[in-house]
Design a protein around this motif. Structure first.
Motif: not given
Length: 536
Positions: A264, A271, A267, A283, A302, A286, A306
């Motif tokens: 996570r 991003y 991620t 993601i 998350i 995850c 997300l």
């Protein structure tokens, strides 16, 4: 020295980027292989369940359920909670207080991961440290430390954050007192304390030494890598942070861990760097694993990132679709232009092909004309040869006849002058003179002709039947029949001219021609054609 510094500054970041890219690629592959890793995990779980079903010894059952709990606590929290409760039931049957305390702490651990903090505190607050076996103290303090860490992440006010930070610091100190200094857990806790104190270089030295220690299990290396990622995050080194987060995430994925943090955090980093495709893939992974694990707290974490990542990814996909649509229109226009060009080129090629065909036809006609010209030239050359030969022959013949006439005149003059009229009449009245001259003329003609066409007789006989072939008699060079066709080979085809030349009647020439045609071994047309080829 300057050159060395330049090379260091240029190549070291490049090398780090290459390492990180390789690790991210390995992580991509590992995520795709999650079902395989899950099957391996399920195989171990099925084996444990089978042993539990066969076992009748409560003590052994407690041990097996403990193994089942350890396997499930990072894989599926609901099933892990059931295993912990089953441990608690068996502990009650065995009336083993330490087993009961352990199983209750297991229940508290899972509830804490599920976000049920009050129940977690109710369970562990009901347990007195003094009642626990000293070996259980570390687990006891670990639970308080974990729950306070989770609460710190959810704290809204600064006051709350400071409160939980103090609690966490105290529990770290307690954990260090009850943990073996040589163990990895001790080093990880020590790393946390060094980070809290801002001693990043000391923390980096400690974790690097731990990471480089040989014989580490993959899960241990993953935990150390995560610790290193925290250090590099504090140092502001995003590239190294990504590297160690990727290592930790790979260890989690390959170990079929469904409740994790490293992926996570990685991620979010990706991003922020604009690697939307990977961020979107990670993601989703995850969220899928957190949902499978029933890790509600992780799902909440998350879910915060997300929607942002998905919205950005969707926006990027829409932009790419728009770009693709534009490119499609451009490609369509180019295709149309290309099609028109192809049609134009095709028409031009057709014209060129037609022109080439005309040229080929003209060339073929020229070839035919050239062949005809060659044939004419050949005939002219042959005719020139014949003319040259026969002109010389005619001049010699005329000169010879002039001499003979002169001799004949002188002889007659002498006879008449001598009053020998009878002898003069005898000379002029004799036919043998013409006969002898004609014979000599034929012999000269035959000799000159065969000098030009030496294989005429053999070639002519090859056109006749074997039994009908003409063989000249001894002393003759050509027979009358051959002489007729010799003149025809020279181009004299008129029968009256042939008759006048040879002192034959036209009927005789006709008879000779008819006689030869009856002896032919080939057709009349082929005979005429091959006759003209004799001597070429």
């Amino acid at each position: 020295m300057k050159k060395f510094v330049f090379l260091f500054i240029f190549y070291v970041p490049t090398l780090l980027l290459a390492q990180t890219d390789s690790l991210l690629h390995l992580l991509d592959v590992s995520i795709k292989k999650r079902p395989q890793f899950a099957r391996i995990k399920e195989g171990r779980l099925d084996s444990l369940k089978e042993q539990i079903n066969r076992n009748t010894n409560p003590e052994k059952s407690y041990s097996l359920y403990n193994q089942l709990f350890m396997e499930y606590k990072h894989y599926n929290l609901d099933t892990a909670l059931e295993a912990a409760k089953r441990k608690n039931d068996i502990a009650g049957q065995l009336k083993n207080r330490q087993y009961q305390y352990e199983s209750r702490m297991n229940i508290a651990e899972i509830m804490g991961k599920m976000g049920m903090y009050k129940k977690t505190f109710d369970i562990i607050d009901a347990i007195r440290k003094s009642d626990l076996d000293p070996q259980q103290w570390r687990y006891f303090f670990h639970l308080y430390h974990s729950i306070c860490s989770l609460l710190l992440q959810n704290a809204l006010s600064q006051e709350e954050k400071l409160y939980y930070k103090d609690l966490i610091k105290g529990y770290k100190d307690s954990l260090l007192q009850v943990t073996d200094p040589q163990s990895l857990d001790y080093q990880l806790i020590q790393n946390g304390k060094l980070l809290e104190a801002g001693q990043y270089n000391e923390a980096l030295t400690l974790m690097t030494r731990c990471y480089q220690t040989p014989g580490r299990k993959e899960a241990e290396r993953g935990a150390i890598a995560y610790g290193l990622s925290d250090i590099y995050e504090a140092l502001g080194n995003a590239e190294q942070q990504k590297k160690y987060l990727a290592i930790a995430a790979i260890a989690d994925i390959q170990g079929a861990v469904k409740s994790y943090i490293a992926l996570r955090k990685l991620t979010v980093l990706l991003y922020q760097e604009g690697d939307l495709e990977r961020a979107y893939t990670y993601i989703r992974c995850c969220m899928e694993d957190a949902t499978f694990c029933k890790a509600r707290f992780r799902m909440i974490e998350i879910s915060e990132a997300l929607p942002i990542i998905v919205a950005t990814y969707d926006k990027k996909m829409k932009e790419e679709k728009d770009s693709l649509f534009k490119y499609l229109l451009l490609i369509s226009a180019l295709t149309l232009v290309l099609t028109l060009c192809i049609v134009f080129i095709y028409n031009q090629l057709k014209k060129i092909s037609a022109a080439k065909q005309l040229i080929r036809n003209a060339n073929e006609e020229l070839t035919v004309i050239n062949e005809a010209l060659k044939e004419v030239n050949k005939k002219l050359s042959e005719s020139d040869q014949v003319k040259e030969t026969y002109i010389g022959y005619v001049f010699n013949l005329c000169s010879s006849y002039i001499n003979k006439l002169e001799n004949y005149r002188l002889t007659l003059h002498k006879k008449l002058k001598a009053r020998q009229t009878d002898e003069a009449l005898q000379i002029t009245g004799s036919a043998s003179l013409v006969t002898n001259e004609l014979k000599e003329f034929f012999q000269n003609f035959d000799a000159v002709f065969l000098n030009i066409y030496p294989n005429f007789v053999d070639a002519f006989n090859a056109l006749l039947k074997k039994e009908e072939q003409i063989i000249p008699r001894a002393g003759d060079i050509l027979t009358p029949e051959l002489r007729v066709f010799a003149l025809m080979r020279l181009g004299v085809t008129d029968s009256s001219k042939i008759a006048g030349f040879l002192h034959y009647s036209p009927q005789t020439v006709y008879n000779y021609k008819l006689k030869i045609k009856n002896k032919l071994a080939v057709s009349k047309e082929e005979f005429a054609a091959r006759m003209q080829q004799i001597g070429k």
